[in-house]
Motif scaffolding. Structure first.
Motif, PDB file in Angstrom:
ATOM      1  N   ILE A   1      37.886  34.686  36.047  1.00 35.84           N
ATOM      2  CA  ILE A   1      38.577  35.797  35.403  1.00 35.84           C
ATOM      3  C   ILE A   1      38.041  37.077  36.007  1.00 35.84           C
ATOM      4  O   ILE A   1      36.826  37.284  36.029  1.00 35.84           O
ATOM      5  N   ASN A   2      38.932  37.893  36.551  1.00 39.31           N
ATOM      6  CA  ASN A   2      38.504  39.165  37.106  1.00 39.31           C
ATOM      7  C   ASN A   2      39.375  40.293  36.614  1.00 39.31           C
ATOM      8  O   ASN A   2      40.560  40.118  36.332  1.00 39.31           O
ATOM      9  N   ASN A   3      38.760  41.425  36.578  1.00 39.20           N
ATOM     10  CA  ASN A   3      39.438  42.642  36.186  1.00 39.20           C
ATOM     11  C   ASN A   3      40.439  43.070  37.265  1.00 39.20           C
ATOM     12  O   ASN A   3      40.313  42.720  38.442  1.00 39.20           O
ATOM     13  N   VAL A   4      41.417  43.857  36.879  1.00 40.45           N
ATOM     14  CA  VAL A   4      42.453  44.356  37.790  1.00 40.45           C
ATOM     15  C   VAL A   4      41.840  45.071  39.003  1.00 40.45           C
ATOM     16  O   VAL A   4      42.174  44.781  40.150  1.00 40.45           O
ATOM     17  N   LYS A   5      40.923  45.999  38.717  1.00 42.91           N
ATOM     18  CA  LYS A   5      40.363  46.777  39.817  1.00 42.91           C
ATOM     19  C   LYS A   5      39.507  45.906  40.722  1.00 42.91           C
ATOM     20  O   LYS A   5      39.563  46.015  41.946  1.00 42.91           O
ATOM     21  N   THR A   6      38.738  45.021  40.097  1.00 42.37           N
ATOM     22  CA  THR A   6      37.923  44.107  40.897  1.00 42.37           C
ATOM     23  C   THR A   6      38.804  43.425  41.942  1.00 42.37           C
ATOM     24  O   THR A   6      38.484  43.375  43.124  1.00 42.37           O
ATOM     25  N   LEU A   7      39.950  42.931  41.465  1.00 41.95           N
ATOM     26  CA  LEU A   7      40.831  42.193  42.364  1.00 41.95           C
ATOM     27  C   LEU A   7      41.481  43.113  43.385  1.00 41.95           C
ATOM     28  O   LEU A   7      41.704  42.717  44.536  1.00 41.95           O
ATOM     29  N   SER A   8      41.740  44.340  42.978  1.00 42.95           N
ATOM     30  CA  SER A   8      42.437  45.212  43.924  1.00 42.95           C
ATOM     31  C   SER A   8      41.493  45.669  45.047  1.00 42.95           C
ATOM     32  O   SER A   8      41.948  46.105  46.097  1.00 42.95           O
ATOM     33  N   TYR A   9      40.189  45.581  44.822  1.00 40.36           N
ATOM     34  CA  TYR A   9      39.246  45.891  45.905  1.00 40.36           C
ATOM     35  C   TYR A   9      39.237  44.811  46.976  1.00 40.36           C
ATOM     36  O   TYR A   9      38.873  45.050  48.126  1.00 40.36           O
ATOM     37  N   VAL A  10      39.581  43.605  46.556  1.00 37.50           N
ATOM     38  CA  VAL A  10      39.389  42.465  47.455  1.00 37.50           C
ATOM     39  C   VAL A  10      40.079  42.638  48.813  1.00 37.50           C
ATOM     40  O   VAL A  10      39.439  42.495  49.856  1.00 37.50           O
ATOM     41  N   PRO A  11      41.384  42.974  48.828  1.00 37.88           N
ATOM     42  CA  PRO A  11      42.028  43.098  50.146  1.00 37.88           C
ATOM     43  C   PRO A  11      41.367  44.160  51.046  1.00 37.88           C
ATOM     44  O   PRO A  11      41.170  43.907  52.241  1.00 37.88           O
ATOM     45  N   VAL A  12      40.984  45.307  50.483  1.00 39.04           N
ATOM     46  CA  VAL A  12      40.338  46.328  51.340  1.00 39.04           C
ATOM     47  C   VAL A  12      39.009  45.839  51.868  1.00 39.04           C
ATOM     48  O   VAL A  12      38.636  46.160  52.986  1.00 39.04           O
ATOM     49  N   ILE A  13      38.281  45.134  51.036  1.00 40.23           N
ATOM     50  CA  ILE A  13      36.973  44.656  51.493  1.00 40.23           C
ATOM     51  C   ILE A  13      37.165  43.704  52.662  1.00 40.23           C
ATOM     52  O   ILE A  13      36.475  43.773  53.672  1.00 40.23           O
ATOM     53  N   VAL A  14      38.168  42.824  52.534  1.00 41.97           N
ATOM     54  CA  VAL A  14      38.437  41.899  53.633  1.00 41.97           C
ATOM     55  C   VAL A  14      38.855  42.687  54.880  1.00 41.97           C
ATOM     56  O   VAL A  14      38.363  42.438  55.983  1.00 41.97           O
ATOM     57  N   ASP A  15      39.718  43.678  54.674  1.00 44.75           N
ATOM     58  CA  ASP A  15      40.213  44.479  55.794  1.00 44.75           C
ATOM     59  C   ASP A  15      39.117  45.250  56.498  1.00 44.75           C
ATOM     60  O   ASP A  15      39.007  45.240  57.712  1.00 44.75           O
ATOM     61  N   ARG A  16      38.335  45.940  55.695  1.00 46.60           N
ATOM     62  CA  ARG A  16      37.418  46.906  56.291  1.00 46.60           C
ATOM     63  C   ARG A  16      35.990  46.413  56.345  1.00 46.60           C
ATOM     64  O   ARG A  16      35.114  47.068  56.914  1.00 46.60           O
ATOM     65  N   GLY A  17      35.727  45.295  55.719  1.00 46.60           N
ATOM     66  CA  GLY A  17      34.410  44.688  55.876  1.00 46.60           C
ATOM     67  C   GLY A  17      33.447  45.035  54.759  1.00 46.60           C
ATOM     68  O   GLY A  17      33.545  46.082  54.109  1.00 46.60           O
ATOM     69  N   ALA A  18      32.517  44.108  54.574  1.00 41.08           N
ATOM     70  CA  ALA A  18      31.533  44.257  53.514  1.00 41.08           C
ATOM     71  C   ALA A  18      30.655  45.481  53.743  1.00 41.08           C
ATOM     72  O   ALA A  18      30.304  46.213  52.821  1.00 41.08           O
ATOM     73  N   GLU A  19      30.319  45.711  55.007  1.00 38.00           N
ATOM     74  CA  GLU A  19      29.440  46.840  55.339  1.00 38.00           C
ATOM     75  C   GLU A  19      30.032  48.156  54.876  1.00 38.00           C
ATOM     76  O   GLU A  19      29.372  48.985  54.271  1.00 38.00           O
ATOM     77  N   TRP A  20      31.305  48.296  55.222  1.00 33.19           N
ATOM     78  CA  TRP A  20      31.986  49.527  54.835  1.00 33.19           C
ATOM     79  C   TRP A  20      31.911  49.734  53.317  1.00 33.19           C
ATOM     80  O   TRP A  20      31.602  50.810  52.843  1.00 33.19           O
TER      81      TRP A  20
END
Ligand SMILES: Nc1nc2c(c(=O)[nH]1)N[C@H]1C(S)=C(S)[C@@H](COP(=O)(O)OP(=O)(O)OC[C@H]3O[C@@H](n4cnc5c(=O)[nH]c(N)nc54)[C@H](O)[C@@H]3O)O[C@H]1N2
Ligand SMILES: Nc1nc2c(c(=O)[nH]1)N[C@H]1C(S)=C(S)[C@@H](COP(=O)(O)OP(=O)(O)OC[C@H]3O[C@@H](n4cnc5c(=O)[nH]c(N)nc54)[C@H](O)[C@@H]3O)O[C@H]1N2
Ligand SMILES: Cc1cc2nc3c(=O)[nH]c(=O)nc-3n(C[C@H](O)[C@H](O)[C@H](O)COP(=O)(O)O)c2cc1C
Ligand code: SF4
Ligand code: SF4
Ligand code: SF4
Ligand code: SF4
Ligand code: SF4
Ligand code: FES
Ligand code: FES
Ligand SMILES: [Mo]
Lengths: 886, 163, 549
Positions: free
Chosen positions: C320-339
């Motif tokens: 179970i994840n919050n809306v915002k938590t999930l919406s971060y996921v694609p950007v993190i994949v795109d731009r990387g954990a470091e970013w």
């Protein structure tokens, strides 16, 4: 399973990961208070008084809902724990009346006990009252919601244990409460007054009703409910010489209304207080010595003058194993006849005949608990909710909480109807055709468990060949069940990996009952369900010790342990032990005794705990039969209709006044313990039989129940000692219940049987209605006992016949009108009760009305193989009566 | 049909049957079914509950338990216009309580009630997500922001006019 | 050829309530009348973050001119002047509340300058009902990347390395949660998006769902792939009809484009989503209650463990994840954990989204790097209205606490707020001025908890009722000194003894106000008045303390 080491209150201790902290603590003898925990339900964690501290993390956790985990350091009594428990209980008390001194729950109240243990005198905070008393107009249960702590137990037992659903949560927060659908009284709900909620409630919020405050009991004894075949373990609390409360002895086996509230018959003023001897038209009181001597003389006289087979003994499926064993030994050894039977004949002979010939195990094949694993449950001709509540609970659990699909085969809609996936209504007595067609589909579509069939059965090909004829279309015509539904049932039943069949008197008291049972057995074999857990075959049709009476040999053709009397090898052991010769000719069955009596062939009839005049078909005929008997000896709790005709009446002690065992329909041995002394003037059945044998000069070698048990165990090692350990032993022997036993007729190979199909006669024109005999929750058997329970009588009092609304409309009948039911044999007058649960042309009459016995409408028609009367349905005419006519 | 009185149980039954048919085969459909019943009928008449119970294999009491648990579900008909005062934080600190009191005074009912003529129902709602406009009042589906007792009076007068 | 223009008319709840729909129609009419085919008119999520009270707002792309507070008649002026003749209409621009100057372009608004828009990256910049818009802005790229180049475990690794913590309140490391679920045995697993947002005063999740629903959908699909789940549910408040409609549409469009369904993008991975609407119960934000509610039961929490990652929906492993938590996921994949780690603090990477409300000039959404101080956020919101002073900032809603004015240097991150007795919560931030009475605030939140308690467990069911009774008595100036201790005791029992987070945390507002503003309580008790007059209660007999203490 891996072990888990923890520290519990400073001591090392070991549990398993599936164990809660509470369970571990209890095992270690550490007491933790609980208010919402219920052994039979899943962890819930609502009251929070069972908090304990995990010292490493400092967390407080609900011990009832938290599994032990490696290296926990648990403190059940730390200052923090006590402080918070105390605060919680103080808050509960702040919303609770301060009426302990006048509260009926008294020292059984868990809340009060927990508060006292914590040393709480007053809540010391604002009083915030809750809603108060609900005026429940019923004789059993009262609710006072001002005392509710909302532990949720009543709701959960009602929904998850008995699965009745009368109570649910309503609203939320502080306003949340336990309520019926309409937030009104139990009487307007689905409540069956099973009492499960009452015995679960930790406070005085739900209580059994009593007219006078009875206070706490003096002592509590465990014994067994004497009514239906479930034979539930009960806990009886007594004050002085009166029962004040009955509760389930095992929280996992809730009772039904009869067990919870219907045992007051033992205190009925109708109880016989002394033996009686007939003098002309009158029964006069005498003392025991005189009565026994007189009875003994007469029995001796008759067997000496007319031979032993002029005597007959009708035993009882309400007596204990020990009593039934003794009674048949008395018949065979003292009187010298195989003319011994028990009332179970009326409903379970078909099981014996049908199953002995097929699977070789003449009983229910598995335990109730196994149903939890079933994927499909088929119920044929049984009204479980009324007749075997414990079994009904299990079925409903399997359907509601598990994944099981329910298929009902019944002309009427029983109270399981609402949860059935399919409900098919065969015409009465046509199950044979229906089951044949199911067999046909399974064979034709090869839904057969070939492996099982090859390894464990014989006679498959013959069945298959015969089945080719039984097409669903043919069966549709006869049974009225659409062919496509027949196919569906076959596919669902055979397609499931575990599918159980439960059947009742809709099969075993119908047309050719033995053939019906054989067909059911065939189905379990074809599909390999026979010995599977969650599969199997359950026969509902038992009284508390219906199974035990038969296993103990109170049967004309079988010795104890289903050893055949006509089999020399099987006879031998008994003859040696008893030091007599047992006749190799099977004796007369129950009805045959009566018919023989009518012909004047029975000189002496000894009836123990049966009431043929009320419960056997054609009471007129029965009366004539009994009149023809030279010497009628009746042993009963009450002056039953049959007892009124007796030459000697002997007062018997009730179930709770004796020790012994029952075998319930699953095969579980249940122990009866003496709760009360035998009521004034009565003796236990076994003492009476021993007394009789003594006066007849052939004393049987027993002086206690234990002596009898020892002999049974010697002779029947496969039953093992008559004690509650039997089930555990069965499990050790590699299988549950009946499956693991060695049965005389079982060769390890089951045999398919090609049934003989005979269809019932169509209704004659002048008797257009089919009358089916039904059960209600409030009555048992002929009502001998339930009709003497004050509380049950409030529901069971007035006799009625159920009529479907369409028929009623056609005949201009209204609710409560008096109608006369007329059959070729007799007639009775009852009130009409309108219902939607019956098809047109069908009437349902409960069997237990003493003023309107269904039997009056039935003739004696004995089935050839089972020698039982067909008494489930008959044809009648219904006439409307004026309001003032009798 | 919303809010209509005197609608026969028979009509309710057909509506409910249709809704149940639409949800056949769905997992855990109860709440969605109740929401649709409420949407179509205006509330969830207790007399249809056994029907839903029967079809879904749930106890009627359980369903009543669900209805009374969720503040959105109702087992009684509502007024033709539903006025909801926000009781969210922002609305509270910017005078929501006064607005609610004004509504109660104006309509002569308290929250959870309907006016005798069934014109209005008054309810409260937790934050509608328009805190920037607090305090908010929601009339049917429209949000009215920066409410004051004076605006409440105007709102009700205006709404009362036939349009 | 004229430069193509896109006009975004905000269609979120506040702007709609201020008349966005008629503004939209006015644009439509005028554009059609003039036959401007270089202009496309779109609805959008909120772009006036923090400026909603000045709506309806309109942004004209590509240069991102920003109009605010429009009336329908303004629309025709903008169409004629700006869109047709290329002359932006200065007098309709957004005006800075402090300086009174008009601000032509979105990026020039001070409010945005310190914001780091990650969760809200697309809000206001795309039409949320158009999957094409989302794809144009690299949408579903992360999903393609994951499916074509990464194993489920590698996917979890990235999330774990990013340090992403749950934005639903508790801040549990998302990667770790996914890992638990992945490792939990089960033939069927579920992903659930918690869009219940029952916290009164927070609407951050709503803005994401209304403004950028595909980001959530994409996040869920990636989560499903990582966990080995084939089904997901979006549990969304029914009080957010627009969000419900948009997420439904997004799911339908994603399915149509092959991002949901069988063998997604040709990979050996099936996943589908359904929407379940809540029915009005705050406690259903609690994860076990939420599961009960999805299963159409009363939302009464169950004891944990077992945690949903072991036994959730249908008894199967569930994340179970919050809306915002999930919406971060694609950007993190795109731009990387470091970013992602480069934003925010060591312990709390990334950004925080707050719904700023209360006594603040611009209420609305702000997104700032974690660790930004409370005072900076207030500044971004244009400061407190009028000449008042800040008394406290309440974060975390009913589970949170009020931070006193002298601690406004506190950085917003999970740990720092917790130290002050508050929480991040799921993003409500309420600025209180000197007129606020902290007894009133405490009573407000406790009363909310009382009305939302499910009633299952005794400490919360009875405790909330007791606390409200005491607080009401104090507010009505009938309290006694001993009440304060009793409240502390009850609160402590509720905190450690309640079954779920609601009961465990709902005493925070009381405890925090008792700690930082005890003088407010004492004023009521000893001086017999509410110092600010905010407490407006009429006591009846039931509130006069009866029981002997
Ligand atoms: N409350 C209560 N419980 C009892 C008893 C009691 O008297 N009262 N008695 C106990 C005893 S001794 C017994 S034997 C059992 C009996 O228990 P059951 O066998 O359950 O007896 P009934 O309740 O009569 O239910 C018989 C069912 O069979 C159906 N039926 C009738 N004819 C046919 C038919 O031709 N085909 C099919 N398929 N169905 C048919 C009827 O509609 C009815 O639903 O109950 C035991 N439990
Ligand atoms: N038409 C029709 N008739 C039926 C049926 C039907 O379906 N249709 N059902 C039939 C069935 S299945 C059954 S089992 C019979 C039930 O018929 P019975 O077994 O005759 O019925 P009960 O009235 O329960 O009990 C008979 C007597 O046993 C006595 N008794 C109880 N306990 C004890 C005890 O411990 N010791 C002694 N000595 N006596 C005791 C009671 O007082 C009562 O008088 O009714 C049958 N009658
Ligand atoms: C009473 C209560 C209400 C909650 N409400 C929400 C909510 O509205 N939205 C949310 O995302 N989490 C809410 N939570 C937290 C969730 O239980 C859960 O921790 C969260 O959804 C997990 O997602 P995350 O790891 O992405 O934060 C609530 C918790 C409690 C105890
Ligand atoms: S329910 Fe228990 S605590 Fe309450 S009044 Fe009765 S005995 Fe006392
Ligand atoms: S009535 Fe009794 S069992 Fe039911 S919730 Fe209340 S205290 Fe518990
Ligand atoms: S008596 Fe049995 S059926 Fe009635 S409410 Fe209690 S548990 Fe439910
Ligand atoms: S009548 Fe049957 S089910 Fe009911 S309590 Fe007695 S044995 Fe149990
Ligand atoms: S803490 Fe409150 S909301 Fe949570 S389970 Fe207990 S009563 Fe329900
Ligand atoms: S007994 Fe454990 S919470 Fe009630
Ligand atoms: S608090 Fe009222 S809309 Fe948010
Ligand atoms: Mo029977």
């Amino acid at each position: 399973m891996s072990r888990v080491r923890v520290m519990l209150d400073g001591r090392e201790s070991e549990g398993s990961p599936d164990m809660t902290i509470l369970e571990l603590a209890r095992r270690e003898g550490v007491e933790i208070p609980t208010l919402c925990e219920h052994r039979a339900l899943s962890p819930y964690g609502s009251c929070r008084v069972c908090l304990v501290e995990e010292e490493k993390s400092g967390a407080l956790v609900a011990s009832c809902a938290t599994a032990v985990a490696p290296d926990m350091v648990i403190s059940t009594q730390s200052d923090r724990v006590r402080k918070h428990r105390e605060m919680i209980v103080r808050m509960m008390l702040a919303s609770h009346p301060s009426s302990c001194p006048v509260c009926d729950k008294g020292n059984r109240c868990e809340l009060r006990r927990v508060a006292a243990d914590l040393g709480i005198a007053a809540p010391r905070m604002d009083r915030v009252a809750q809603p108060t008393q609900v005026l429940d107009l019923n004789p059993f249960i009262e609710r006072d919601m001002s005392k509710c702590i909302l532990c949720g137990q009543c709701i959960r037992v009602c929904q998850e244990l008995v699965v009745e659903g009368a109570l649910s949560y309503r609203e939320r927060g502080f306003d949340a409460h336990a309520a019926t659908f309409s937030d009104g009284i139990l009487g307007d709900s689905e409540c069956t007054y099973c009492g499960a909620c009452v015995s679960a409630c930790p406070t005085g919020a739900m209580m059994e009703k009593k007219r006078v405050y009875s206070g706490s009991g003096d002592r509590t004894v465990e014994t067994v409910c004497p009514y239906c075949g479930c034979a539930c373990p009960i806990q009886v609390t007594v004050k002085g010489d009166r029962i004040v409360r009955v509760e389930p002895a095992d929280p996992e086996q809730p009772l039904c209304v009869r067990g919870s509230y219907g045992l007051d018959f033992v205190h009925s003023p109708d109880r016989l207080r002394t033996p009686h001897i007939r003098c002309g038209d009158e029964l006069v009181p005498v003392d025991w010595d005189e009565a026994l001597a007189y009875a003994g003389e007469n029995l001796t006289r008759i067997i000496e003058s007319r031979g032993p087979d002029a005597a007959a003994v009708l035993g009882s499926s309400k007596g204990t194993n020990e009593e039934n064993y003794l009674l048949q030994r008395f018949a065979r050894g003292v009187l010298g006849t195989n003319n011994v039977d028990n009332g179970g004949r009326l409903y379970n002979a078909a099981v014996r005949v049908g199953l002995n010939e097929t699977i070789g195990v003449p009983e229910t094949t598995d335990r109730i608990g196994a149903l939890a694993d079933a994927e499909v449950i088929v119920v044929v001709g049984a009204d479980l909710v009324n007749s075997a509540p414990q079994l009904a609970y299990a079925v409903r659990r399997a359907v509601k909480l598990g994944d099981a699909q329910l298929i009902l085969i019944d002309p009427g809609r029983t109270r399981l109807g609402w949860m059935a996936d399919m409900w098919l209504q065969p015409r009465f007595g046509t199950d044979g055709a229906f089951l044949a067609a199911v067999t046909h589909v399974i064979c034709e579509e090869n839904l057969v468990d070939q492996e099982f069939v090859a390894r464990k059965t014989e006679g498959y090909q013959a069945l298959c060949d015969a089945a080719a004829e039984w097409s669903p279309e043919w069966a549709e015509e006869l049974s009225g069940i659409p062919a496509r539904h027949i196919r569906q049932v076959a596919r669902r039943y055979a397609g499931a990996s575990q599918a159980a069949i439960i059947y009742g008197t809709g099969v075993t008291q119908q047309n050719r009952p033995g053939e019906g049972v054989k067909q059911l057995a065939n189905l379990t074999m074809l599909t390999g369900n026979l010995w599977r857990t969650g599969g199997g075959l359950y026969a509902v049709q038992k009284e508390s010790n219906g199974r035990g009476a038969c296993e103990m040999g109170a049967l004309p053709d079988f010795l104890p342990g289903y050893h055949r009397v006509d089999h020399r090898g099987m006879r031998r052991g008994y003859e040696e032990t008893w030091g007599i010769e047992v006749s190799d000719a099977p004796g007369l069955s129950a009805l045959e005794m009566m018919l023989a009596a009518e012909r004047g062939e029975i000189g002496a009839l000894y009836v123990v705990g049966e009431n043929p005049l009320q419960n056997y078909p054609n009471p007129g005929k029965m009366r004539r039969a009994l009149e023809e008997v030279d010497f009628l000896l009746v042993q009963d709790l009450f002056l039953s209709e049959t007892a009124e005709m007796a030459d000697v009446v002997l007062p018997a002690a009730s179930f709770c006044e004796k020790d012994g065992t029952f075998i319930n329909f699953e095969g579980q041995i249940r122990t009866l313990n003496r709760v009360l002394d035998p009521s004034e003037g009565s003796l236990t059945d076994w003492e009476i039989v021993l007394g009789l044998s003594e006066v007849m000069g052939s004393s049987l070698p027993f002086s206690s129940v234990g002596d009898i048990q020892a002999e049974v165990s010697d002779l029947l090692p496969e039953i093992g000692p008559l004690d509650t350990g039997r089930h555990a032993r069965d499990m050790e022997n590699g299988g549950p219940g009946a499956a693991a036993r060695r049965w005389p007729a079982s060769r390890g190979i089951a045999r398919f049987s090609v049934p003989e199909l005979t269809l019932p006669e169509p209704p004659p024109e002048e008797y257009p209605f089919t009358l089916v005999v039904s059960n209600t929750l409030w009555g048992q058997g002929g009502g001998g006992r339930t009709g003497r329970s004050k509380r049950l009588l409030e529901f069971a009092g007035d006799s009625f016949v159920e009529v479907c609304t369409e028929d009623a409309g056609r005949l201009g009948l209204e609710q409560g009108n008096r109608v006369r039911l007329v059959s070729p044999v007799g007639d009775i007058t009852v009130r009409a009760a309108l219902t939607d649960a019956l098809p047109q042309g069908v009437l349902a009459l409960p069997a237990h009305f003493r003023d309107a016995p269904a039997t009056a409408l039935f003739d004696v028609t004995l089935d050839r193989d089972t020698r039982t009367p067909m008494m489930k349905s008959c044809h009648v005419r219904m006439e409307r009566r004026g309001s003032d006519e009798g | 049909m919303k809010g209509e009185t005197g609608t026969s149980t028979e009509v309710f039954r057909t509506v409910v049957q249709d809704i149940l048919d639409d949800h056949a085969g769905e997992s855990w459909p109860l709440i969605a079914v109740l929401q649709e019943i409420q949407h179509r009928i205006g509330y969830i008449p207790p007399e249809v509950v056994p029907l839903v119970a029967d079809r879904l294999g749930i106890f009627p009491g359980e369903i009543q338990g669900v209805i009374t648990f969720y503040s959105q579900l109702r087992d009684r008909p509502q007024g033709r216009t539903v006025i909801r005062a926000c009781r969210g934080t922002a609305c509270h600190v910017s005078g929501g309580t006064t607005v609610l009191k004004a509504l109660q005074g104006e309509l002569g009912i308290s929250e959870g009630e309907s006016t005798a003529d069934r014109q209005y129902s008054l309810e409260t709602v937790a934050c509608v997500g328009a805190c920037g406009l607090a305090p908010n009042v929601i009339v049917d589906d429209d949000v009215f922001g920066t409410m004051t007792p004076a605006k409440v009076r105007k709102l009700i007068e205006k709404d009362g006019e036939p349009s | 050829m004229k430069t193509p223009h896109r006009v975004f008319v905000c269609h979120e709840t506040p702007c709609v309530s201020l008349g966005a729909e008629s503004v939209y129609s006015a644009f439509r009419e005028e554009i059609d009348r003039l036959g401007l085919d270089h202009v496309s008119l779109e609805i959008s999520g909120c772009h006036g973050h923090g400026l909603c009270s000045g709506g309806p707002s309109v942004v004209v792309e590509p240069s991102r001119f920003f109009y605010n507070g429009l009336r329908p008649e303004d629309a025709s002026v903008i169409v004629r002047e700006h869109l047709n003749h290329g002359r932006p209409v200065q007098h309709l621009f957004h005006r800075d509340a402090q300086t009174g100057k008009s601000v032509a372009r979105y990026v020039d608004v001070d409010f945005y300058q310190s914001q780091e828009r990650v969760a809200l990256r697309n809000c206001g910049r795309i039409n949320p009902e158009s999957i094409e818009h989302y794809i144009d802005r690299a949408g579903y790229g992360a999903l393609q990347l994951v499916l074509s180049t990464m194993t489920p475990d590698q996917t979890i690794d990235i999330i774990e390395e990013s340090g992403l913590r749950g934005r639903g309140g508790a801040g549990f490391p998302t990667g770790r949660k996914w890992r638990f679920c992945r490792q939990s045995p089960g033939d069927q697993k579920y992903v659930v998006c918690n869009a219940d947002e029952g916290n009164p005063g927070a609407f951050t999740d709503r803005s994401v769902l209304e403004g950028d629903p595909h980001a959530v959908v994409e996040g869920m699909i990636i989560a499903g792939y990582a966990m080995g789940a084939s089904k997901g549910y979006v549990y969304v408040r029914a009080e957010y009809p627009l969000a419900v409609r948009r997420i439904r549409k997004a799911i339908k469009d994603a399915r149509r484009r092959g991002f949901l369904g069988r063998e997604i993008l040709g990979a050996d991975f099936d996943f589908d989503l359904r929407v379940k609407e809540g029915a009005g119960a705050f406690v259903c934000g609690e994860e076990t209650a939420l599961l009960q509610s999805i299963e159409s039961e009363r939302g009464m929490p169950r004891p944990r463990p077992p945690f949903p990652t072991d036994s959730g929906l249908n008894g199967k492993p569930t994340v179970i994840n919050n809306v915002k938590t999930l919406s971060y996921v694609p950007v993190i994949v795109d731009r990387g954990a470091e970013w992602f780690r480069s934003l925010g603090t060591e312990e709390s990477p990334g950004t925080a989204v707050f719904a700023l409300a209360g006594d603040i000039r611009y209420s609305g959404l702000v997104e700032v790097p974690m660790g930004t101080s409370l005072s900076r956020i207030i500044e971004l919101g244009g400061g407190i209205a009028g000449d008042r002073k800040v008394k406290a900032v309440h974060t975390g809603g009913p589970a949170g606490g009020s931070v006193p004015a002298h601690r406004l240097d506190t950085p917003v991150d999970y740990e720092s707020l917790q130290e002050l007795g508050s929480t991040m919560g799921s993003g409500g931030m309420m600025v209180l001025n000197e007129d606020a009475c902290m007894v009133d605030i405490a009573r407000f939140f406790m009363d909310f908890a009382r009305s939302e308690s499910c009633g299952k467990c005794a400490p919360c069911r009875l405790g909330t009722k007791q606390m409200v009774t005491i607080l009401t008595r104090i507010a009505g100036c009938q309290g006694v000194e001993r009440d304060l201790e009793l409240m502390r005791d009850i609160a402590e029992t509720m905190r450690v003894g309640s079954l779920c987070g609601l009961g465990q945390t709902c005493t925070n507002p009381v405890m925090a106000t008792l700690e930082h503003f005890e003088e407010d309580y004492r004023a009521h008790i000893h001086e017999g008045v509410c110092p600010t007059g905010a407490c407006d209660v009429e006591l009846d007999g039931s509130h006069v303390r009866a029981a002997p203490y």
